[in-house]
Design a protein around this motif. Sequence first.
Motif, short mmCIF file in Angstrom:
data_model
loop_
_atom_site.label_atom_id
_atom_site.label_comp_id
_atom_site.label_asym_id
_atom_site.label_seq_id
_atom_site.Cartn_x
_atom_site.Cartn_y
_atom_site.Cartn_z
N UNK A 78 0.83 -1.20 0.00
CA UNK A 78 0.00 0.00 0.00
C UNK A 78 0.87 1.25 0.00
N UNK A 79 1.18 1.75 -1.19
CA UNK A 79 2.04 2.92 -1.32
C UNK A 79 1.42 4.16 -0.70
N UNK A 80 0.10 4.18 -0.55
CA UNK A 80 -0.56 5.37 0.00
C UNK A 80 -0.21 5.63 1.46
N UNK A 81 0.48 4.69 2.11
CA UNK A 81 0.96 4.95 3.47
C UNK A 81 1.98 6.08 3.48
N UNK A 82 2.53 6.39 2.31
CA UNK A 82 3.49 7.49 2.20
C UNK A 82 2.86 8.78 1.67
#
Length: 144
Positions: A78-82
């Motif tokens: 889940x790249x959206x954690x960044x």
Amino acid sequence: MKFVIQRVTQASVTVDDKIVGKINKGFLVLIGVGQEDTKEEADKLIKKMIQLRIFEDEKGKTNLSLKDVNGGLLLVSQFTLYADCKKGNRPSFINAAKPELAEELYEYIIEECKKLIPVVEKGIFGANMNVELSNDGPFTIILE
């Protein structure tokens, strides 16, 4: 690197109406990879995650690890954690790793976890996934 660990009674990932990963009792782990992350950092977070004692013992104390309860892992990239939301209303993802590095480290984490835990399921890197879970507690831990 970020791990968002949710203690679950069950969790699943569906892609294109097909379940691609499913566990019962265990951890659903959302994994975010940053630009500077390494396998060494992944190893540290894996070790910490596996050793977390957040399942209840016979006295009701959070004293048991994933191995102690024969729990499974469901690992989801889940790249959206960044997401960086400091400016404006549209998140920036410039701190997330490029897809090549992120996928390499995500696959590395999966393989290392399989050496330690009998049941390791996963999502599909880069896919549009539907994640369902029953958060037990709720209990959520963030490791960075």
